[in-house]
Design a protein around this motif. Sequence first.
Motif, PDB file in Angstrom:
ATOM      1  N   PHE A 261     -12.551  51.672  -7.172  1.00 26.40           N
ATOM      2  CA  PHE A 261     -12.014  51.265  -8.471  1.00 26.40           C
ATOM      3  C   PHE A 261     -10.759  52.070  -8.797  1.00 26.40           C
ATOM      4  O   PHE A 261      -9.739  51.516  -9.214  1.00 26.40           O
ATOM      5  N   LYS A 262     -10.838  53.379  -8.594  1.00 25.81           N
ATOM      6  CA  LYS A 262      -9.682  54.235  -8.886  1.00 25.81           C
ATOM      7  C   LYS A 262      -8.509  53.899  -7.963  1.00 25.81           C
ATOM      8  O   LYS A 262      -7.367  53.828  -8.407  1.00 25.81           O
TER       9      LYS A 262
ATOM     10  N   LYS B 129     -16.820  53.689  -7.263  1.00 26.58           N
ATOM     11  CA  LYS B 129     -15.950  54.363  -8.233  1.00 26.58           C
ATOM     12  C   LYS B 129     -14.644  54.800  -7.573  1.00 26.58           C
ATOM     13  O   LYS B 129     -13.571  54.699  -8.177  1.00 26.58           O
TER      14      LYS B 129
ATOM     15  N   TYR C  34      -7.859  51.010  -6.431  1.00 27.80           N
ATOM     16  CA  TYR C  34      -7.319  49.700  -6.797  1.00 27.80           C
ATOM     17  C   TYR C  34      -6.470  49.767  -8.054  1.00 27.80           C
ATOM     18  O   TYR C  34      -5.506  49.027  -8.207  1.00 27.80           O
ATOM     19  N   ASN C  35      -6.863  50.630  -8.967  1.00 27.96           N
ATOM     20  CA  ASN C  35      -6.199  50.685 -10.262  1.00 27.96           C
ATOM     21  C   ASN C  35      -5.144  51.780 -10.362  1.00 27.96           C
ATOM     22  O   ASN C  35      -4.635  52.037 -11.456  1.00 27.96           O
ATOM     23  N   GLY C  36      -4.830  52.412  -9.251  1.00 27.07           N
ATOM     24  CA  GLY C  36      -3.775  53.414  -9.240  1.00 27.07           C
ATOM     25  C   GLY C  36      -4.117  54.689  -9.989  1.00 27.07           C
ATOM     26  O   GLY C  36      -3.236  55.442 -10.383  1.00 27.07           O
ATOM     27  N   ILE C  37      -5.393  54.926 -10.211  1.00 26.49           N
ATOM     28  CA  ILE C  37      -5.828  56.153 -10.885  1.00 26.49           C
ATOM     29  C   ILE C  37      -5.799  57.276  -9.855  1.00 26.49           C
ATOM     30  O   ILE C  37      -6.388  57.148  -8.778  1.00 26.49           O
TER      31      ILE C  37
ATOM     32  N   ARG D 187     -12.727  50.536   1.553  1.00 29.49           N
ATOM     33  CA  ARG D 187     -13.420  49.280   1.233  1.00 29.49           C
ATOM     34  C   ARG D 187     -14.322  48.848   2.401  1.00 29.49           C
ATOM     35  O   ARG D 187     -15.428  48.367   2.202  1.00 29.49           O
TER      36      ARG D 187
END
Length: 129
Positions: free
Chosen positions: A93-94, A90, A96-99, A49
Amino acid sequence: MLLDNCIWDIKCSVGNDILDNHHKVLFDILTRCVESSDKSDVKYLMVVRELLDYCHMHFAVEENMIEENGYPYFQEHAVEHKNILSAVEKIIFKLYNGIPINVDRVDKFVFNWILRHVLEEDMKYKGYI
């Protein structure tokens, strides 16, 4: 090791103290990404980040300088910045979302981008600033 080639030196200089100092910080952030001991840790997300935030600031300063100084490939350079920001967004995003992501690929992406961008793309405007 990945970091062996990621030490800022004079060959990375674009001839402008402000931008050279920005690039040194980018190299430092990359070092912290790669050296993060636990890639699943929140600290890794924070460093990525930080990379995004710093890139936003650096790109704005760099783009302003090269546009004001008549760099003829300003638009192409700005598009590359936009594409890099999108890729890092991207990744964040992954994270943060645990992807699941391959963090080694993330490190290599950032490493290769910093080296290539500074040593190739940024050198193109060197005579304009």
